[in-house]
Structure formats: C-alpha cells, structure tokens
Design an enzyme around this catalytic site. Structure first.
Site, mmCIF file in Angstrom:
data_model
loop_
_atom_site.group_PDB
_atom_site.id
_atom_site.type_symbol
_atom_site.label_atom_id
_atom_site.label_comp_id
_atom_site.label_asym_id
_atom_site.label_seq_id
_atom_site.Cartn_x
_atom_site.Cartn_y
_atom_site.Cartn_z
ATOM 1 N N ARG A 43 -5.001 -13.043 14.712
ATOM 2 C CA ARG A 43 -5.603 -11.817 14.925
ATOM 3 C C ARG A 43 -4.494 -10.857 14.422
ATOM 4 N NH1 ARG A 43 -2.027 -10.290 17.727
ATOM 5 N NH2 ARG A 43 -3.147 -8.159 17.457
ATOM 6 N N GLY A 44 -4.994 -9.545 14.373
ATOM 7 C CA GLY A 44 -4.137 -8.400 13.861
ATOM 8 C C GLY A 44 -4.301 -8.719 12.416
ATOM 9 N N ALA A 45 -4.503 -7.187 11.725
ATOM 10 C CA ALA A 45 -5.057 -7.135 10.436
ATOM 11 C C ALA A 45 -4.212 -7.685 9.305
ATOM 12 C CB ALA A 45 -5.078 -5.491 10.305
ATOM 13 N N ARG A 86 -15.362 -11.534 11.247
ATOM 14 C CA ARG A 86 -14.739 -10.238 11.727
ATOM 15 C C ARG A 86 -15.197 -9.141 10.988
ATOM 16 N NH1 ARG A 86 -9.565 -9.920 15.421
ATOM 17 N NH2 ARG A 86 -10.939 -8.588 16.674
ATOM 18 N N GLN A 191 -3.802 -8.268 24.698
ATOM 19 C CA GLN A 191 -2.847 -8.595 23.445
ATOM 20 C C GLN A 191 -1.267 -7.923 23.715
ATOM 21 O OE1 GLN A 191 -6.139 -7.502 22.913
ATOM 22 N NE2 GLN A 191 -6.924 -8.348 21.214
ATOM 23 N N ASP A 232 -6.449 -1.374 11.642
ATOM 24 C CA ASP A 232 -7.234 -2.321 11.406
ATOM 25 C C ASP A 232 -8.041 -1.745 10.113
ATOM 26 O OD1 ASP A 232 -7.116 -3.011 14.370
ATOM 27 O OD2 ASP A 232 -7.443 -4.725 13.208
ATOM 28 N N LYS A 242 -7.269 -0.894 17.940
ATOM 29 C CA LYS A 242 -7.781 -1.527 19.049
ATOM 30 C C LYS A 242 -8.452 -0.638 20.330
ATOM 31 C CE LYS A 242 -8.132 -5.043 19.683
ATOM 32 N NZ LYS A 242 -9.401 -5.937 19.679
#
Ligand code: MRU
Length: 339
Positions: A43-45, A86, A191, A232, A242
């Site tokens: 996860r995370g852009a 996503r 997170q 993102d 987020k």
C-alpha cells in the site's frame, strides 16, 4: 530491505502483519498480487506504482504463451485487472501503463518479458532516487529541534525505499538535525501506529504516537512545528491523502503551522479537479471489527471512505523531487514539474 522487489516473482513485505511480524510474501500470479493490493499487503502510492509495474512483468512471466499476440493481449487484460484493484492513488495506473507500454514494444515473447522486467526494475530504482532527492529538498524546510506531525504512513513501506514524508525526516536526520515525530494512529487501519511508528523506531528516530482525535490538542499546546504528509493524487485544487488528512490541515491552518505535502511528480494528475476523483470506499468490517473483536453492533450502518481531499489553499508547499513548490500552484506546479 525494500518493501517490494523482484526475485523469481514479486516479493512484498506483508504490511498487514506489522508490527507483530516482519514477513515477506511472494506473488507468483497476477491474481495473488491483485489480492495483496486490495488487502493492503502492499500500500502507499509509490509502492503501488512499483506493484503495478512489477505486476505487468509478472503477467509476462507467470505462464507459457504460444505466440506474441496471445501474450500481448494477456498483458492488456492484466493491466485492466490490476488497475481495477484500488481507484484513488494515481501512481498505480502510472506504473501499470509505463511497463505495459515498454513491454508491448517487444517483438518476441522473450523480448516482451525482458522489456517488462527491465522497465519495472528501472521504475523501482527511480523511486528510491526520487525519494532521496525529495528528502534533500524537503530537509531544507526543517530546523534542528523541529517536531513534525505526520499522518498515515508515507515512509519506506509506502514506497520502494526511503519514503516521501518520512524520507524528508530521514534526510534531515542524516544531515545531523534532531527531528522528533508525532504519528497519528490513522484509523481505521492504523497505518500510523502500526507502520510509521515501527519504521521510525527501527531507524532510531524519536516518535510519539497519538490518536487522530488528539491532533487539536497537540497543536493547541504548541507541540507541533510542522506537518508533513504524503499524497495519493494531487489535482489542480486538492491533495488526496488518507482519510483524516483534511482535518489535520484545517487544525494546522488554525494554528499557523506549516502543512507540507511530499510527493513525486508521478502523483500529480494536474489535468483533473477534486470532483472528478473516485474516493475508494472500503468494507464496513474495518470499522466494526478489530481482529475478531466487535467494536460496534455488527449490523450498524457504516461510511468508510479511505481518502479525503485537502484543498490546495491549506497546503504551505509541495515537496517534490524537482524542488519545493510554493503557491500560486496553478502557475508554479507546471513550471517546476515541466507539465
Ligand atoms: O490506503 P493506503 O494505506 O494505501 O493509503 C496511503 C496513504 O494515504 C499515504 O499517505 C499516501 O499513499 C502517501 S505514501 C508515500
């Protein structure tokens, strides 16, 4: 260790297991990778950008193909499938499209496989380099003794390595500055508490954990010098990050605390505006359960958007690998990023 790398398949640090266990999993099929993306194993852009890139390489390697056209159409289908996992972080699509484009230039099965993997490896290397650059530029904004509040996880785990927002902190620390971090836990999936605290503690950077609802009091009590978050997607009028980032920006504005966003050029989707972006809505279980424990009546109605847009007027500067960009963004973003 990198959060994502290629070694006879895609290796990922399983971020759902941290901080209890540091476990690396291997994806040998595109379907496994898609599942890992949906479950936030990765996860995370920027990490998603690398995942999308390696995902196309994986599609080219995951099974035998009789002819070039069969492989090419499989890659296009895999690209669509991975892109459907996503919707909000634009980097996922950037990674997929870049490697697909490179792979389709191949004239043989071997060449397509080679082009795809080479491009994905290049993208992963570039991510580390651009994060270090961003770190150097961003570190200029930090003074010795600063306390930086951050939200979610924009560190090593959210990228291939080094991090965006936490990369800035790491670079400042590397320059000899004493920087302390306040990490918001970042409900519902934590997170901040699980990942940001874990990785900063691994590096020996002092971090204090707070709940998201404590942002007001720590700013009111003068405990925060600067805010740095990742992103993102950055559009002409907002930064998507987020869920909860927007609220942090409002409190920072109230107390005159600089609010910085650190993100690479690939996160900019400058042709778009806030209203056009799809905000991912996630399962109600994320709010109703903590593991097996019920946190709410199971049949309660839930609203669970994963991201929110922070209007650009709340952002003091954008930290990129091309330099720090100040308002007016409409004029300065295209100039600095050469868009
Ligand atoms: O749902 P996630 O964990 O993928 O959301 C990640 C974030 O919002 C990060 O802050 C953002 O991607 C920046 S990562 C460098």
């Amino acid at each position: 260790m990198r959060s994502i790398f290629w070694d006879d398949g895609i290796k990922l640090i399983d971020q759902t297991k941290l901080p209890e266990k540091l476990e690396v999993i291997t994806c040998k099929k595109v379907e496994e990778l898609a599942d890992a993306i949906k479950r936030l194993v990765v996860r995370g852009a920027p990490a998603l950008e690398a995942a999308g890139a390696y995902g196309i390489a994986l599609a080219a390697h995951e099974r035998e193909f009789r002819e070039v056209e069969e492989l090419k159409s499989y890659l296009k289908r895999a690209a669509e499938f991975l892109a459907s996992t996503r919707p909000t972080a634009v980097n996922l699509f950037v990674g997929i499209e870049r490697v697909l484009r490179a792979a389709l230039k191949g004239d043989s099965i071997e060449e397509i496989r080679e082009f795809a993997l080479r491009e994905a490896e290049m993208l992963a290397e570039e991510d580390v380099v651009r994060n270090k650059k961003m770190g150097e530029y961003g570190a200029e904004l930090l003074e010795n003794g600063d306390v930086v509040l951050t939200y979610c996880n924009a560190g090593r785990l959210a990228t291939v390595d080094w991090g965006t927002a936490l990369g800035v902190v790491r670079s400042a620390v590397e320059q000899g500055k004493e920087i302390r971090v306040i990490a918001c836990e970042t409900r519902p999936l934590n997170q901040g508490s699980r990942l940001t605290c874990w990785e900063l503690m691994q590096d020996g950077i002092e971090v204090t954990l707070i709940t998201d609802s404590m942002v007001g009091i720590v700013m009111q009590q003068g405990m925060v010098d600067k805010v740095i978050v990742g992103a993102d997607r950055i559009v002409k009028d907002a930064v998507f990050n987020k869920i909860g980032t927007y609220t942090v920006s409002i409190v920072a504005k109230e107390y005159g605390i600089p609010f910085y966003v650190a993100a690479p050029k690939a996160t900019f989707d400058w042709g778009k505006r806030m209203k056009e972006i799809i905000i991912e809505e996630r399962d109600k279980e994320e709010l109703v359960y903590c593991g097996n424990r019920l946190l709410a009546p199971p049949d309660v109605k839930v609203y669970n958007p994963a991201f929110d847009p922070t209007p650009l007027e709340n952002v003091s500067a954008l930290i990129t690998e091309y330099g720090v960009i100040y308002p007016p963004y409409e004029e300065n973003v295209p100039k600095v990023l050469q868009l």
